[in-house]
Design a protein around this motif. Structure first.
Motif, PDB file in Angstrom:
ATOM      1  N   SER A 228       0.844  -1.072  -0.040  1.00 20.03           N
ATOM      2  CA  SER A 228      -0.080  -0.095   0.158  1.00 20.03           C
ATOM      3  C   SER A 228       0.739   1.260  -0.106  1.00 20.03           C
ATOM      4  O   SER A 228       1.996   1.269   0.580  1.00 20.03           O
ATOM      5  CB  SER A 228      -1.011   0.008   1.240  1.00 20.03           C
ATOM      6  N   TYR A 229       0.440   2.273  -0.553  1.00 19.25           N
ATOM      7  CA  TYR A 229       0.797   3.649  -0.671  1.00 19.25           C
ATOM      8  C   TYR A 229       0.209   4.683  -0.579  1.00 19.25           C
ATOM      9  O   TYR A 229      -1.202   4.740  -1.033  1.00 19.25           O
ATOM     10  CB  TYR A 229       1.642   3.942  -2.269  1.00 19.25           C
ATOM     11  N   ALA A 230       0.270   5.512   0.626  1.00 22.30           N
ATOM     12  CA  ALA A 230      -0.331   6.682   0.839  1.00 22.30           C
ATOM     13  C   ALA A 230       0.481   7.810  -0.044  1.00 22.30           C
ATOM     14  O   ALA A 230       1.772   7.799  -0.132  1.00 22.30           O
ATOM     15  CB  ALA A 230      -0.355   7.232   2.428  1.00 22.30           C
ATOM     16  N   MET A 231      -0.439   8.711  -0.574  1.00 23.75           N
ATOM     17  CA  MET A 231      -0.189   9.983  -1.259  1.00 23.75           C
ATOM     18  C   MET A 231       0.954  10.915  -0.244  1.00 23.75           C
ATOM     19  O   MET A 231       0.069  10.652   0.826  1.00 23.75           O
ATOM     20  CB  MET A 231      -0.955  10.619  -2.098  1.00 23.75           C
ATOM     21  N   ALA A 232       1.606  11.555  -0.680  1.00 20.79           N
ATOM     22  CA  ALA A 232       2.561  12.422   0.299  1.00 20.79           C
ATOM     23  C   ALA A 232       1.264  13.603   0.706  1.00 20.79           C
ATOM     24  O   ALA A 232       1.544  13.959   1.777  1.00 20.79           O
ATOM     25  CB  ALA A 232       3.580  13.222  -0.400  1.00 20.79           C
ATOM     26  N   ASN A 233       0.268  13.960  -0.200  1.00 18.22           N
ATOM     27  CA  ASN A 233      -0.656  14.933   0.303  1.00 18.22           C
ATOM     28  C   ASN A 233      -1.814  14.016   1.159  1.00 18.22           C
ATOM     29  O   ASN A 233      -2.861  14.562   1.321  1.00 18.22           O
ATOM     30  CB  ASN A 233      -1.109  15.307  -0.953  1.00 18.22           C
ATOM     31  N   ALA A 234      -1.757  12.986   1.556  1.00 19.71           N
ATOM     32  CA  ALA A 234      -2.735  12.261   2.270  1.00 19.71           C
ATOM     33  C   ALA A 234      -3.005  12.768   3.477  1.00 19.71           C
ATOM     34  O   ALA A 234      -2.355  13.527   4.298  1.00 19.71           O
ATOM     35  CB  ALA A 234      -2.421  10.704   2.315  1.00 19.71           C
ATOM     36  N   HIS A 235      -4.334  12.235   3.950  1.00 18.99           N
ATOM     37  CA  HIS A 235      -4.861  12.493   5.391  1.00 18.99           C
ATOM     38  C   HIS A 235      -3.762  11.879   6.299  1.00 18.99           C
ATOM     39  O   HIS A 235      -3.290  10.813   6.022  1.00 18.99           O
ATOM     40  CB  HIS A 235      -6.242  11.854   5.552  1.00 18.99           C
ATOM     41  N   PRO A 236      -3.557  12.456   7.679  1.00 15.89           N
ATOM     42  CA  PRO A 236      -2.644  11.825   8.445  1.00 15.89           C
ATOM     43  C   PRO A 236      -2.762  10.177   8.881  1.00 15.89           C
ATOM     44  O   PRO A 236      -2.078   9.368   8.977  1.00 15.89           O
ATOM     45  CB  PRO A 236      -3.013  12.607   9.728  1.00 15.89           C
ATOM     46  N   LEU A 237      -4.407   9.921   8.851  1.00 17.82           N
ATOM     47  CA  LEU A 237      -4.548   8.537   9.109  1.00 17.82           C
ATOM     48  C   LEU A 237      -4.053   7.494   8.261  1.00 17.82           C
ATOM     49  O   LEU A 237      -3.820   6.430   8.269  1.00 17.82           O
ATOM     50  CB  LEU A 237      -6.175   8.345   9.371  1.00 17.82           C
ATOM     51  N   VAL A 238      -4.231   7.974   6.756  1.00 17.25           N
ATOM     52  CA  VAL A 238      -3.781   7.132   5.772  1.00 17.25           C
ATOM     53  C   VAL A 238      -2.296   7.214   5.738  1.00 17.25           C
ATOM     54  O   VAL A 238      -1.753   6.054   5.444  1.00 17.25           O
ATOM     55  CB  VAL A 238      -4.203   7.770   4.358  1.00 17.25           C
ATOM     56  N   LEU A 239      -1.491   8.199   5.993  1.00 15.41           N
ATOM     57  CA  LEU A 239      -0.340   8.128   6.059  1.00 15.41           C
ATOM     58  C   LEU A 239       0.287   7.120   7.196  1.00 15.41           C
ATOM     59  O   LEU A 239       1.547   6.608   7.030  1.00 15.41           O
ATOM     60  CB  LEU A 239       0.265   9.446   6.324  1.00 15.41           C
ATOM     61  N   GLU A 240      -0.450   7.108   8.149  1.00  7.62           N
ATOM     62  CA  GLU A 240      -0.091   6.208   9.164  1.00  7.62           C
ATOM     63  C   GLU A 240      -0.210   4.600   9.157  1.00  7.62           C
ATOM     64  O   GLU A 240       0.601   4.041   9.627  1.00  7.62           O
ATOM     65  CB  GLU A 240      -1.023   6.727  10.412  1.00  7.62           C
ATOM     66  N   ILE A 241      -1.051   4.349   8.142  1.00  5.91           N
ATOM     67  CA  ILE A 241      -1.315   2.782   8.036  1.00  5.91           C
ATOM     68  C   ILE A 241      -0.609   2.493   6.735  1.00  5.91           C
ATOM     69  O   ILE A 241      -0.374   1.234   6.720  1.00  5.91           O
ATOM     70  CB  ILE A 241      -2.732   2.483   8.322  1.00  5.91           C
ATOM     71  N   ALA A 242      -0.335   3.434   5.878  1.00  3.65           N
ATOM     72  CA  ALA A 242       0.354   2.612   4.577  1.00  3.65           C
ATOM     73  C   ALA A 242       1.735   2.249   4.673  1.00  3.65           C
ATOM     74  O   ALA A 242       2.667   2.490   5.484  1.00  3.65           O
ATOM     75  CB  ALA A 242       0.197   3.703   3.529  1.00  3.65           C
ATOM     76  N   ASP A 243       2.004   1.184   3.996  1.00  2.00           N
ATOM     77  CA  ASP A 243       3.360   0.560   3.898  1.00  2.00           C
ATOM     78  C   ASP A 243       4.403   1.606   3.329  1.00  2.00           C
ATOM     79  O   ASP A 243       5.484   1.697   3.969  1.00  2.00           O
ATOM     80  CB  ASP A 243       3.561  -0.515   3.035  1.00  2.00           C
ATOM     81  N   HIS A 244       4.009   2.381   2.321  1.00  3.71           N
ATOM     82  CA  HIS A 244       4.984   3.462   1.802  1.00  3.71           C
ATOM     83  C   HIS A 244       4.286   4.647   1.553  1.00  3.71           C
ATOM     84  O   HIS A 244       2.952   4.692   1.491  1.00  3.71           O
ATOM     85  CB  HIS A 244       5.627   2.955   0.522  1.00  3.71           C
ATOM     86  N   VAL A 245       5.056   5.625   1.005  1.00  5.92           N
ATOM     87  CA  VAL A 245       4.530   7.062   0.913  1.00  5.92           C
ATOM     88  C   VAL A 245       5.123   7.289  -0.626  1.00  5.92           C
ATOM     89  O   VAL A 245       6.354   7.117  -0.905  1.00  5.92           O
ATOM     90  CB  VAL A 245       4.947   8.169   1.843  1.00  5.92           C
TER      91      VAL A 245
END
Length: 264
Positions: A228-245
């Motif tokens: 999983s990848y969160a976008m660098a512009n993602a919500h903090p909750l998404v950044l917290e659980i994703a494998d990568h950014v």
């Protein structure tokens, strides 16, 4: 291991902030198509908001719309599967939220259109200029795929949590807006649960899927996918659980990651 399937959100993820698809992204998607790698668009958008995108994001395969409630056959331009909300559940939940969270107003997303209450504030709609406006009970016909609940002058995330607590396991509550608007789908209908059904059909395991997202309605999807990848512009909750950014959507982050993963 190289992924066998790509699942990506659209707004805030694959698309630029102005809603367009960058030339670099189009080129990457075209190369994956040539290699036979399925790309599934997994979005909160209703089907009617997708018509202008098919040419640039791919006019083949399947798309999962309305946060998992609809599977759309892109090539045939038809809805293939629907995971609908029973009318009685819509009314039960709506009446309780209205009682416990005064000022809540509603709109309905249906397979054959959209309708809203007179007090529901329309902030955006890309395709429909004229829609039915009436009390919720009078809008409740046809196949309902999403109940939208909205409140004014309240904290968006607090409202999401309040609605989620009141609804319990009757419906699935997601939030992907910058204001107090939550989207309610049938119980256990998420981007992840519907993608799991699609992947089962295709013979693709979760560990062979790479997924991209940016908002809380992508959390289940990112937790389910093997990578999983969160976008660098993602919500903090998404950044917290994703494998990568990944880089931001405006920096063609999905295209950049896919280029590396598939050695394009």
């Amino acid at each position: 291991m190289t992924p066998r399937l790509v699942a990506t959100d659209l707004d805030g993820t694959l698309l630029h902030s102005d809603g367009t698809v960058a030339p670099r992204t189009r080129a990457v998607l075209a190369e994956l198509e040539e290699r036979g790698v399925p790309v599934v668009y997994v979005t909160g958008r209703p089907v009617r908001w997708m018509e202008t995108l098919w040419e640039t994001v791919g006019d083949h395969g399947l798309a999962i719309c309305s946060n998992g409630a609809v599977v759309y056959d892109v090539a045939a331009h038809r809805i293939r599967d629907v995971r609908a909300i029973p009318h009685e559940t819509v009314l039960e939940v709506a009446r309780e939220l209205r009682r416990e969270l005064p000022g809540t107003s509603y709109a309905l997303e249906k397979t054959d259109g959209f309708g809203l209450e007179p007090t529901y504030r329309r902030r955006q709609d890309r395709t429909v200029l004229e829609v039915p406006v009436a009390p919720l009970e009078d809008l409740l016909d046809g196949t309902v795929v999403k109940l939208l609940a909205q409140a004014e002058d309240v904290d968006p995330e607090k409202y999401w949590r309040q609605v989620e607590a009141l609804v319990g396991d009757r419906l699935t509550v997601t939030w992907s807006s910058t204001w107090a608007l939550v989207e309610l789908s049938a119980f256990d209908v998420t981007k992840a649960s519907t993608l799991a059904l699609v992947c089962e059909e295709l013979g693709v395991a979760a560990e062979d899927v790479v997924a991209f997202g940016d908002m809380p309605n992508d959390l289940a999807l990112l937790k389910w996918a093997g990578t999983s990848y969160a976008m660098a512009n993602a919500h903090p909750l998404v950044l917290e659980i994703a494998d990568h950014v990944a880089p931001t959507n405006d920096d063609d982050g999905v295209a950049s990651v896919l280029t590396d993963l598939f050695e394009l």
